[in-house]
Design a protein around this motif. Structure first.
Motif, PDB file in Angstrom:
ATOM      1  N   ALA A 113      25.298 -27.906  -1.546  1.00  0.00           N
ATOM      2  CA  ALA A 113      26.110 -29.307  -1.713  1.00  0.00           C
ATOM      3  C   ALA A 113      26.209 -29.507  -3.067  1.00  0.00           C
ATOM      4  CB  ALA A 113      25.368 -30.141  -0.759  1.00  0.00           C
ATOM      5  N   ASN A 114      25.188 -29.384  -3.919  1.00  0.00           N
ATOM      6  CA  ASN A 114      25.121 -29.824  -5.258  1.00  0.00           C
ATOM      7  C   ASN A 114      25.821 -28.787  -6.315  1.00  0.00           C
ATOM      8  OD1 ASN A 114      23.588 -32.106  -4.649  1.00  0.00           O
ATOM      9  ND2 ASN A 114      21.678 -30.907  -5.259  1.00  0.00           N
ATOM     10  N   SER A 115      26.113 -27.674  -5.841  1.00  0.00           N
ATOM     11  CA  SER A 115      26.823 -26.592  -6.877  1.00  0.00           C
ATOM     12  C   SER A 115      28.350 -26.550  -6.170  1.00  0.00           C
ATOM     13  CB  SER A 115      26.083 -25.190  -6.724  1.00  0.00           C
ATOM     14  OG  SER A 115      26.012 -24.882  -5.425  1.00  0.00           O
ATOM     15  N   ASN A 116      28.633 -26.827  -5.056  1.00  0.00           N
ATOM     16  CA  ASN A 116      29.772 -26.391  -4.548  1.00  0.00           C
ATOM     17  C   ASN A 116      30.417 -27.642  -3.637  1.00  0.00           C
ATOM     18  OD1 ASN A 116      31.699 -24.677  -2.171  1.00  0.00           O
ATOM     19  ND2 ASN A 116      31.880 -24.331  -4.188  1.00  0.00           N
ATOM     20  N   ASP A 117      29.960 -28.861  -3.667  1.00  0.00           N
ATOM     21  CA  ASP A 117      30.551 -29.920  -2.875  1.00  0.00           C
ATOM     22  C   ASP A 117      30.467 -29.351  -1.369  1.00  0.00           C
ATOM     23  OD1 ASP A 117      30.619 -31.859  -4.915  1.00  0.00           O
ATOM     24  OD2 ASP A 117      32.583 -31.235  -5.417  1.00  0.00           O
ATOM     25  N   GLN A 316      27.904 -24.781   6.526  1.00  0.00           N
ATOM     26  CA  GLN A 316      28.182 -25.192   5.301  1.00  0.00           C
ATOM     27  C   GLN A 316      29.297 -24.125   4.932  1.00  0.00           C
ATOM     28  OE1 GLN A 316      24.336 -25.583   2.769  1.00  0.00           O
ATOM     29  NE2 GLN A 316      25.558 -27.195   1.886  1.00  0.00           N
ATOM     30  N   ILE A 317      30.575 -24.695   4.424  1.00  0.00           N
ATOM     31  CA  ILE A 317      31.612 -23.626   4.233  1.00  0.00           C
ATOM     32  C   ILE A 317      31.627 -23.520   2.624  1.00  0.00           C
ATOM     33  CG2 ILE A 317      34.098 -23.346   4.060  1.00  0.00           C
ATOM     34  CD1 ILE A 317      32.915 -22.974   6.699  1.00  0.00           C
ATOM     35  N   VAL A 318      31.165 -22.614   2.003  1.00  0.00           N
ATOM     36  CA  VAL A 318      31.109 -22.408   0.365  1.00  0.00           C
ATOM     37  C   VAL A 318      32.361 -21.380  -0.015  1.00  0.00           C
ATOM     38  CG1 VAL A 318      29.579 -21.981  -1.276  1.00  0.00           C
ATOM     39  CG2 VAL A 318      28.549 -22.785   1.054  1.00  0.00           C
ATOM     40  N   SER A 319      32.854 -21.977  -1.235  1.00  0.00           N
ATOM     41  CA  SER A 319      33.940 -20.964  -1.743  1.00  0.00           C
ATOM     42  C   SER A 319      33.499 -20.988  -3.056  1.00  0.00           C
ATOM     43  CB  SER A 319      35.235 -21.887  -1.551  1.00  0.00           C
ATOM     44  OG  SER A 319      35.050 -22.945  -2.218  1.00  0.00           O
ATOM     45  N   SER A 320      34.207 -19.884  -3.703  1.00  0.00           N
ATOM     46  CA  SER A 320      33.696 -19.551  -5.073  1.00  0.00           C
ATOM     47  C   SER A 320      34.871 -18.692  -5.688  1.00  0.00           C
ATOM     48  CB  SER A 320      32.418 -18.716  -5.328  1.00  0.00           C
ATOM     49  OG  SER A 320      32.852 -17.486  -4.553  1.00  0.00           O
ATOM     50  N   GLY A 321      34.876 -18.872  -7.206  1.00  0.00           N
ATOM     51  CA  GLY A 321      36.029 -18.116  -7.809  1.00  0.00           C
ATOM     52  C   GLY A 321      35.791 -18.210  -9.165  1.00  0.00           C
ATOM     53  N   PRO A 322      36.691 -17.551  -9.887  1.00  0.00           N
ATOM     54  CA  PRO A 322      36.688 -17.501 -11.339  1.00  0.00           C
ATOM     55  C   PRO A 322      37.156 -18.710 -12.149  1.00  0.00           C
ATOM     56  CG  PRO A 322      38.739 -16.330 -10.596  1.00  0.00           C
ATOM     57  CD  PRO A 322      37.847 -16.594  -9.590  1.00  0.00           C
ATOM     58  N   ASP A 328      28.297 -19.526  -9.933  1.00  0.00           N
ATOM     59  CA  ASP A 328      28.559 -18.269  -8.804  1.00  0.00           C
ATOM     60  C   ASP A 328      28.155 -18.976  -7.508  1.00  0.00           C
ATOM     61  OD1 ASP A 328      29.785 -16.653 -10.821  1.00  0.00           O
ATOM     62  OD2 ASP A 328      27.855 -15.656 -11.291  1.00  0.00           O
ATOM     63  N   GLU A 329      28.651 -19.728  -6.749  1.00  0.00           N
ATOM     64  CA  GLU A 329      28.261 -20.542  -5.773  1.00  0.00           C
ATOM     65  C   GLU A 329      27.674 -19.684  -4.437  1.00  0.00           C
ATOM     66  OE1 GLU A 329      31.762 -22.998  -7.505  1.00  0.00           O
ATOM     67  OE2 GLU A 329      31.196 -20.728  -7.233  1.00  0.00           O
ATOM     68  N   THR A 428      33.893 -13.702   3.075  1.00  0.00           N
ATOM     69  CA  THR A 428      34.771 -12.719   2.505  1.00  0.00           C
ATOM     70  C   THR A 428      34.331 -12.033   1.229  1.00  0.00           C
ATOM     71  OG1 THR A 428      35.874 -14.277   1.233  1.00  0.00           O
ATOM     72  CG2 THR A 428      36.836 -14.098   3.285  1.00  0.00           C
ATOM     73  N   ALA A 429      33.125 -12.815   1.068  1.00  0.00           N
ATOM     74  CA  ALA A 429      32.527 -12.063  -0.213  1.00  0.00           C
ATOM     75  C   ALA A 429      31.612 -11.085   0.044  1.00  0.00           C
ATOM     76  CB  ALA A 429      31.581 -13.214  -1.047  1.00  0.00           C
ATOM     77  N   ASN A 430      32.007  -9.859  -0.719  1.00  0.00           N
ATOM     78  CA  ASN A 430      31.191  -8.629  -0.857  1.00  0.00           C
ATOM     79  C   ASN A 430      29.748  -8.926  -1.741  1.00  0.00           C
ATOM     80  OD1 ASN A 430      33.030  -6.977   0.623  1.00  0.00           O
ATOM     81  ND2 ASN A 430      34.315  -7.300  -1.315  1.00  0.00           N
ATOM     82  N   MET A 431      28.851  -8.011  -1.554  1.00  0.00           N
ATOM     83  CA  MET A 431      27.726  -8.079  -2.387  1.00  0.00           C
ATOM     84  C   MET A 431      28.110  -7.358  -3.813  1.00  0.00           C
ATOM     85  SD  MET A 431      24.523  -9.327  -2.500  1.00  0.00           S
ATOM     86  CE  MET A 431      24.050  -9.608  -0.910  1.00  0.00           C
ATOM     87  N   ASP A 432      28.892  -7.870  -4.352  1.00  0.00           N
ATOM     88  CA  ASP A 432      29.183  -7.169  -5.588  1.00  0.00           C
ATOM     89  C   ASP A 432      29.902  -8.337  -6.740  1.00  0.00           C
ATOM     90  OD1 ASP A 432      31.786  -7.917  -5.061  1.00  0.00           O
ATOM     91  OD2 ASP A 432      32.768  -5.729  -5.211  1.00  0.00           O
ATOM     92  N   ILE A 433      29.911  -7.854  -7.873  1.00  0.00           N
ATOM     93  CA  ILE A 433      30.328  -8.426  -8.991  1.00  0.00           C
ATOM     94  C   ILE A 433      31.688  -9.043  -9.063  1.00  0.00           C
ATOM     95  CG2 ILE A 433      30.570  -8.294 -11.572  1.00  0.00           C
ATOM     96  CD1 ILE A 433      28.218  -6.591 -11.770  1.00  0.00           C
ATOM     97  N   ARG A 434      32.573  -8.186  -8.666  1.00  0.00           N
ATOM     98  CA  ARG A 434      33.971  -8.693  -8.337  1.00  0.00           C
ATOM     99  C   ARG A 434      34.083  -9.780  -7.505  1.00  0.00           C
ATOM    100  NH1 ARG A 434      39.053  -7.948  -9.050  1.00  0.00           N
ATOM    101  NH2 ARG A 434      38.652  -6.244 -10.468  1.00  0.00           N
ATOM    102  N   SER A 435      33.370  -9.629  -6.472  1.00  0.00           N
ATOM    103  CA  SER A 435      33.507 -11.027  -5.502  1.00  0.00           C
ATOM    104  C   SER A 435      32.677 -12.388  -6.065  1.00  0.00           C
ATOM    105  CB  SER A 435      32.880 -10.781  -4.368  1.00  0.00           C
ATOM    106  OG  SER A 435      33.563 -10.067  -3.408  1.00  0.00           O
ATOM    107  N   PHE A 436      31.795 -11.982  -6.784  1.00  0.00           N
ATOM    108  CA  PHE A 436      31.174 -13.140  -7.509  1.00  0.00           C
ATOM    109  C   PHE A 436      31.920 -13.617  -8.521  1.00  0.00           C
ATOM    110  CE2 PHE A 436      27.105 -10.931  -6.082  1.00  0.00           C
ATOM    111  CZ  PHE A 436      27.159 -10.965  -4.557  1.00  0.00           C
ATOM    112  N   GLU A 437      32.516 -12.936  -9.437  1.00  0.00           N
ATOM    113  CA  GLU A 437      32.872 -13.616 -10.716  1.00  0.00           C
ATOM    114  C   GLU A 437      34.804 -13.450 -10.994  1.00  0.00           C
ATOM    115  OE1 GLU A 437      31.297 -11.483 -14.125  1.00  0.00           O
ATOM    116  OE2 GLU A 437      29.187 -11.482 -13.368  1.00  0.00           O
TER     117      GLU A 437
END
Length: 495
Positions: A113-117, A316-322, A328-329, A428-437
């Motif tokens: 909640a604090n990192s990603n609303d 919780q619906i959590v999104s992340s992106g560059p 890197d939520e 949708t996020a893989n366990m990889d650097i591309r998905s995280f960053e």
């Protein structure tokens, strides 16, 4: 002689330009862009060792993107999000009827909640589809039942057999007065023809392409893809998971065989949070100014679907992106789950490329007696990525992790993690650097013993169709395979 002189002169100019671009790129990487150390080092090495090829690669896929306020939140949305986060805090602090499983994981809910609303809701129900046919059957049925609007977003959308079925439904729904928006990633959906796009637009479907290409062949944001898969129907039903729209996801591509993926059907208050994510992406892409009252008033989120009444499942619906450089939520969510595990952590991912933090977190879990199991495909769709995945997964074997490669006649594309019959994440996020960053991703983090047990049983069933790679098997791999893994691992931060 004059011709030779001009050729040499042109060559010198070209070389000078290449080295100048590389020098400026290195300065940009070191002093302007805030990338991970591993990524920065990898790019500097490429630019120095392969100056010409590195220059082209950096210009095509290595540049950063503008990150400030990419998905601007308007005042109306800000009020909704702030109210949601306040509701989350109040619920966690003062609701004495919360499930004990949720109470136990308040720290993780707060972290996201604090990192990603990331709003936390409990009035939800979840259906897990581990068979692609079941997911598509459910999706088609819900699309046909739409009464008010359809918001649909996929990384890959093809106008093949399944794609055309969906296109026909969308067009028919517009004729019935339903408002339809379709958002796709320009590079992921490069096989989505202009003819079909025009057909949709002429029928009244609103269509948007994320980071569109110039003249269909040049994309200045090639390295940054919107990998999200979101469907929201009438504010009542949502879908999130690993499937895209294409016949290969139904096992019709002989190169992959049976396609093994995981998708969720959601009902309840979490659908609102999924819809907010879609609308932010949509408005950035199309600049359409939506009337939010139409999509976020309370009456829009009362269940009128054919589903059973919603259960009390925490999500919780959590999104992340560059677009956010310091967070890197979704990765934080994965790390927190692994850290909290006492009994087991089961991970499925088609790509398994870890940074040092995740590697160390998994090693500590193994050394702490946690049953860590990792499942990856048995065959690659991207060779370098696959060889790097084998290297990272193989490294964990010596610490006690168990490694499985899924059925040789199939392709594993599921992105799931489950721990202790307590929390699971699907998205949708893989366990990889591309998905995280580099990719724009979205996951559902689910706090439910019931759903976590279902995901554990799905994993256990997948083991029956997998081969366990023991330390002895891994250590007996050929010298050539070791070489491929080493090169791929070296390049892994930029794969």
């Amino acid at each position: 002689m004059h011709l030779s002189f001009y050729k040499d002169f042109a060559y010198s100019i070209a070389i000078t330009i290449v080295y100048l671009i590389n020098f400026l790129a290195v300065l940009n990487l070191l002093f302007r862009e805030k990338r991970k150390t591993e990524t920065t080092i990898a790019w500097v090495m490429i630019l120095i060792i392969l100056p010409a090829a590195g220059c082209i690669l950096y210009l095509v896929v290595g540049r950063g993107i503008p990150k400030d306020n990419m998905f601007k939140i308007k005042e109306a949305e800000d009020k909704i999000i702030k109210k949601n986060i306040l509701d989350t805090q109040v619920r966690l602090e003062y609701d004495h009827e919360l499930d004990s499983n949720i109470v136990e994981h308040r720290d993780m809910i707060y972290a996201l909640a604090n990192s990603n609303d990331a709003n936390f809701t409990t009035n939800n129900d979840v259906d897990i589809y581990s068979e692609c046919n079941s997911f598509f059957d459910s999706l088609l049925e819900e699309l046909k039942n739409a009464k008010q609007y359809i918001n649909i977003q996929f990384y890959i959308f093809k106008d093949d057999e399944i794609g055309n079925k969906i296109i026909d439904i969308l067009i028919n729904k517009v004729k019935e007065g339903v408002e339809v928006r379709l958002l796709y990633d320009e590079v992921g959906s490069r096989l989505f023809t202009d003819k079909s796009v025009l057909k949709l637009k002429n029928a009244g479907v609103k269509v948007g392409a994320f980071f569109p290409s110039f003249l269909k062949i040049i994309n200045f944001n090639l390295n940054y893809r919107n990998h999200r898969k979101i469907v929201v129907i009438d504010g009542n039903v949502g879908f999130i998971g690993g499937n895209n729209i294409g016949d290969e996801y139904l096992g019709k591509d002989p190169r992959f065989g049976n396609w093994r993926d995981t998708h969720l059907r959601l009902t309840g208050d979490c659908v609102r949070d999924l819809n907010i994510r879609f609308i932010l992406d949509w408005r950035y892409t199309t600049k359409e100014d939506l009337d939010l009252n139409k999509y976020f008033n309370e009456t829009c989120y009362t269940s009128n679907s054919n589903s059973n009444p919603n259960k009390d499942i925490g999500i919780q619906i959590v999104s992340s992106g560059p677009d956010i450089t310091d967070l890197d939520e979704i990765k934080y969510g994965y790390i927190k789950m692994i850290q909290k595990a006492k009994r087991y952590v089961y991970i499925q991912s088609p790509y398994f490329i870890l940074d040092q933090t995740l590697t160390d977190t998994l090693k500590i879990a193994c050394l702490s007696g946690v049953d860590v199991r990792i499942m990856i495909p048995s065959k690659p769709d991207h060779p370098f990525v696959y060889w790097a995945s084998c290297s990272y997964a193989g490294e964990l074997l010596k610490f006690g992790a168990k490694l499985y490669t899924y059925d040789e006649g199939s392709f594993l594309h599921a992105k799931t993690i489950v721990m202790d019959d307590s929390i699971c994440s699907v998205g949708t996020a893989n366990m990889d650097i591309r998905s995280f960053e580099l990719n724009f991703e979205v996951n559902a983090f689910i706090y439910s013993s019931e759903i976590a047990k279902k995901q554990r049983l799905i994993f256990a069933n997948d083991i029956l169709n997998s081969k366990e790679i023991t330390a002895e098997i891994y250590n007996s791999r050929s010298t050539y395979m070791r070489f491929k893994e080493s090169i791929s691992r070296l390049l892994s931060p930029v794969l």
